[in-house]
Write an enzyme that holds these catalytic residues in place. Structure first.
Site, PDB file in Angstrom:
ATOM      1  N   GLY A   5       0.832  -1.204   0.000  1.00 19.15           N
ATOM      2  CA  GLY A   5       0.000   0.000   0.000  1.00 19.15           C
ATOM      3  C   GLY A   5       0.860   1.245   0.000  1.00 19.15           C
ATOM      4  O   GLY A   5       2.067   1.172   0.271  1.00 19.15           O
ATOM      5  N   CYS A  50       5.176  -6.316   1.554  1.00 18.67           N
ATOM      6  CA  CYS A  50       5.584  -4.901   1.541  1.00 18.67           C
ATOM      7  C   CYS A  50       4.948  -4.149   2.714  1.00 18.67           C
ATOM      8  O   CYS A  50       5.284  -4.410   3.862  1.00 18.67           O
ATOM      9  CB  CYS A  50       5.257  -4.286   0.176  1.00 18.67           C
ATOM     10  SG  CYS A  50       6.105  -2.731  -0.078  1.00 18.67           S
ATOM     11  N   TYR A  51       3.994  -3.246   2.454  1.00 15.36           N
ATOM     12  CA  TYR A  51       3.329  -2.557   3.566  1.00 15.36           C
ATOM     13  C   TYR A  51       2.716  -3.580   4.525  1.00 15.36           C
ATOM     14  O   TYR A  51       2.737  -3.403   5.741  1.00 15.36           O
ATOM     15  CB  TYR A  51       2.242  -1.627   3.023  1.00 15.36           C
ATOM     16  CG  TYR A  51       1.515  -0.842   4.104  1.00 15.36           C
ATOM     17  CD1 TYR A  51       2.001   0.385   4.537  1.00 15.36           C
ATOM     18  CD2 TYR A  51       0.347  -1.334   4.692  1.00 15.36           C
ATOM     19  CE1 TYR A  51       1.346   1.095   5.536  1.00 15.36           C
ATOM     20  CE2 TYR A  51      -0.312  -0.630   5.679  1.00 15.36           C
ATOM     21  CZ  TYR A  51       0.186   0.590   6.099  1.00 15.36           C
ATOM     22  OH  TYR A  51      -0.458   1.286   7.082  1.00 15.36           O
ATOM     23  N   HIS A 107       7.627  -7.827  -3.864  1.00 18.79           N
ATOM     24  CA  HIS A 107       6.283  -8.149  -4.355  1.00 18.79           C
ATOM     25  C   HIS A 107       6.293  -9.470  -5.138  1.00 18.79           C
ATOM     26  O   HIS A 107       6.645  -9.476  -6.312  1.00 18.79           O
ATOM     27  CB  HIS A 107       5.767  -7.015  -5.249  1.00 18.79           C
ATOM     28  CG  HIS A 107       5.391  -5.800  -4.485  1.00 18.79           C
ATOM     29  ND1 HIS A 107       4.121  -5.573  -4.013  1.00 18.79           N
ATOM     30  CD2 HIS A 107       6.141  -4.749  -4.063  1.00 18.79           C
ATOM     31  CE1 HIS A 107       4.086  -4.440  -3.349  1.00 18.79           C
ATOM     32  NE2 HIS A 107       5.302  -3.917  -3.355  1.00 18.79           N
ATOM     33  N   GLU A 149       3.837 -10.945  -6.292  1.00 13.37           N
ATOM     34  CA  GLU A 149       2.728 -10.974  -7.247  1.00 13.37           C
ATOM     35  C   GLU A 149       3.067 -10.382  -8.608  1.00 13.37           C
ATOM     36  O   GLU A 149       2.332 -10.597  -9.565  1.00 13.37           O
ATOM     37  CB  GLU A 149       1.498 -10.258  -6.646  1.00 13.37           C
ATOM     38  CG  GLU A 149       1.631  -8.753  -6.424  1.00 13.37           C
ATOM     39  CD  GLU A 149       2.284  -8.360  -5.100  1.00 13.37           C
ATOM     40  OE1 GLU A 149       3.123  -9.130  -4.604  1.00 13.37           O
ATOM     41  OE2 GLU A 149       1.981  -7.274  -4.584  1.00 13.37           O
ATOM     42  N   ASP A 207     -12.287  -7.645 -24.868  1.00 14.13           N
ATOM     43  CA  ASP A 207     -13.038  -7.515 -23.621  1.00 14.13           C
ATOM     44  C   ASP A 207     -14.538  -7.398 -23.853  1.00 14.13           C
ATOM     45  O   ASP A 207     -15.337  -8.121 -23.256  1.00 14.13           O
ATOM     46  CB  ASP A 207     -12.565  -6.282 -22.834  1.00 14.13           C
ATOM     47  CG  ASP A 207     -11.065  -6.198 -22.775  1.00 14.13           C
ATOM     48  OD1 ASP A 207     -10.446  -7.250 -22.967  1.00 14.13           O
ATOM     49  OD2 ASP A 207     -10.531  -5.108 -22.560  1.00 14.13           O
ATOM     50  N   LYS A 264      -6.261  -9.177 -18.702  1.00 15.35           N
ATOM     51  CA  LYS A 264      -6.420  -9.441 -20.128  1.00 15.35           C
ATOM     52  C   LYS A 264      -6.193 -10.911 -20.511  1.00 15.35           C
ATOM     53  O   LYS A 264      -6.983 -11.500 -21.235  1.00 15.35           O
ATOM     54  CB  LYS A 264      -5.428  -8.554 -20.879  1.00 15.35           C
ATOM     55  CG  LYS A 264      -5.647  -8.485 -22.342  1.00 15.35           C
ATOM     56  CD  LYS A 264      -6.902  -7.750 -22.583  1.00 15.35           C
ATOM     57  CE  LYS A 264      -6.987  -7.046 -23.852  1.00 15.35           C
ATOM     58  NZ  LYS A 264      -8.042  -6.027 -23.818  1.00 15.35           N
TER      59      LYS A 264
END
Ligand code: XMP
Length: 511
Positions: free
Chosen positions: A51, A77-78, A166, A168, A225, A367
């Site tokens: 964050g 992280c945060y 991170h 992710e 999309d 996507k």
């Protein structure tokens, strides 16, 4: 299920997405929500996201006290910093800031790093100003980096873990494996998520939202999309779906014709083709500020839809192919505090007067996940693998003010560029490639004559989700060939440049 508590990171959804990739179901809650609503679902583990705040400041968010002493927790992280601070450690704002790639040194055994190499050859993505300076009791260091002495930490007994980097984001080696290890080895979660499950859940949700008689209109652009949204809606409610294709005059060469052919003729979906190009172009006349352009286009879309909706008897819902990256860069999806980078044209809800409720079945997806869903729905590969095209279209590829003349020049240059990319067999290797028309003219010489014409910028990037991107490394010969063709064949351009900027620090589109 794994519960993700969102502290407002730009990449929180990537945590969910990596877990999905590994086959695990997760839910995201804003750090400000009541955690008890989620704890009744018995999550097997909790992840605290990153964050933009600092735990060294009072009034910044913390993990709810109810989560401790129940299930394993992983702070990112945060999330790691607040975990440490809340359990008795210390966090400092210091000189050891790290932004971008860093080398991780894994120094101890830990289930988080199962199946990953030990030692120093481990690239991770860091983005922190603060760092943990003192560990809470019971924690051990598992890995460190130049700027984070506690880059990965563990309290094996209580099953609490923290990483400063991170896992992710795509730039972290083995990041998915780390999250998979947390879910599988530490939380003992069972795999139960797949795109087939998502498809049925999404169809079910649409049926529940729209009811037995609701009529839906769907904004169709011909991109992946909105096409996937339309087909999903069609599966759920059949004839009660009407697609509205708004031609805002900012589409690529031949695009409008292709959309009509595919949806009207092949897929047999009710389609209204609305040529609103004059309306959009008049609204955009003289506007050069990128945010203003985006907002005008967004508002004009709504105007056109409102008009069309009035013509369809009983239309109560508007379906849109909004994806997660559109949402995260515009507003906060789960209510956490995020920072606005661009106002994506199709995000932010509808004005009250419109009285249409939104149906956005792809709002949580990225996507490449939408492409998988498209394949699952049986859409043709050429459509599913199409490069993304932004809703505001060529308007945000013409920095400065827009005119029909500039749009036509750009269309021709873009068509040549894409034709050459396809011919070279590179289309599917590239996430997105397009031409940009710069608002500057430069001097050239052609056939002994002085020319004074526009500059064309070429952009091509690789990416997995559009959140980060790298430059596509064309050969010099390829770029020289495309440049020659554009300058020779497109009247109005006398110079071509290639954009050599990754994201970050650039964004993919120029505006
Ligand atoms: P940026 O430029 O933000 O683009 O790095 C990331 C991805 O999003 C697309 N994009 C948009 N898509 N409406 C859309 O539907 C928009 O307003 C919009 N702006 C950018 C962009 O083409 C890239 O794929």
């Amino acid at each position: 299920m794994i519960l993700i508590i969102d502290f407002g990171s730009q990449v929180t959804q990537l945590i969910a997405r990596r877990l999905r990739e590994a086959g695990f179901y997760s839910e995201i809650m804003p750090s400000t929500s009541d955690v008890n609503k989620y704890l009744v679902k018995n999550p097997k583990g909790i992840i605290l996201s990153g964050g933009p705040n600092s735990v060294t400041q009072i009034d910044t968010p913390r993990a709810p006290y109810e989560i401790w002493n129940s299930v394993p927790v992983l702070g990112i992280c945060y999330g790691q910093q607040t975990l440490c601070e809340q359990l008795g450690g210390k966090v400092e704002t210091g000189i050891n800031r790290e932004f971008g790639r860093a080398k991780l040194d894994v120094i101890a055994d830990c289930p988080l790093f199962y199946n990953l190499p030990k030692g120093t050859d481990f690239d991770v993505w860091m983005s922190h100003g603060d760092h943990v300076s003192e560990l809470p009791d019971g924690f051990k260091v598992v890995a460190c980096s130049a700027g984070a002495p506690f880059a990965a930490i563990a309290d094996h007994k209580r099953r609490y873990y923290g990483v400063q980097f991170h896992p992710e984001v795509a730039q972290t080696n083995g990041g998915t494996q780390i999250l998979k290890n947390f879910a599988e080895l530490i939380c003992n979660c069972e795999k139960g998520w797949s795109m087939v499950t998502y498809k049925y859940q999404a169809i079910q949700k649409i049926k529940e939202q729209v009811g037995k008689s609701g009529q839906v209109i769907c904004g169709l652009s011909g991109g992946v999309d909105s096409s996937v949204t339309a087909v999903l809606l069609h599966e759920a409610i059949g004839e009660r779906l009407t697609c509205v294709f708004v031609d805002h005059g900012l589409l690529r060469k031949g695009e409008a014709e292709e959309v009509i052919k595919l949806f009207g003729n092949h897929l047999n979906i009710k389609l209204i083709h609305k040529d609103a190009s004059n309306f959009f172009l008049s609204k955009l006349k003289g506007i050069s500020n990128p945010e203003q352009k985006r907002k005008i286009i967004g508002a004009s879309f709504i105007d056109v839809f409102t008009e069309e909706a009035h013509k369809i008897e009983g239309a109560e819902y508007l379906a849109q192919g909004t994806l997660y990256p559109d949402v995260i860069e515009s507003i906060s999806i789960s209510g956490g505090k995020h920072v606005t980078i661009k106002s994506h044209h199709n995000v932010g809800g509808l004005p009250e007067h419109m009285r249409l409720k939104l149906v956005e079945p792809l709002r949580m997806l990225f996507k490449d996940e939408v492409r998988l869903l498209g394949k699952e729905l049986g859409l043709p590969e050429v459509l599913v693998n199409r490069h993304p095209f932004p809703g505001p279209g060529l308007a945000i590829r013409i920095p400065g003010s827009i005119s029909s003349e500039k749009i036509n020049i750009l269309r021709d240059a873009d068509a040549i560029y894409l034709e050459e990319i396809r011919k070279a067999g590179l289309y599917d290797e590239i996430w997105q490639a397009f031409a940009v028309l710069l608002p500057v003219k430069t001097v050239g010489v052609m056939g002994d004559q002085r020319t004074y014409e526009y500059v064309c910028g070429l952009r091509a990037v690789t990416s997995t989700d559009g959140m980060t991107a790298d430059i596509f490394p064309f050969t010099t010969e390829f770029l020289a060939h495309v440049s020659t063709r554009i300058v020779n064949e497109v009247s109005g351009i006398n110079r071509v440049v290639y954009d050599y900027t990754s994201k970050p620090p650039g964004t993919i589109e120029w505006e």
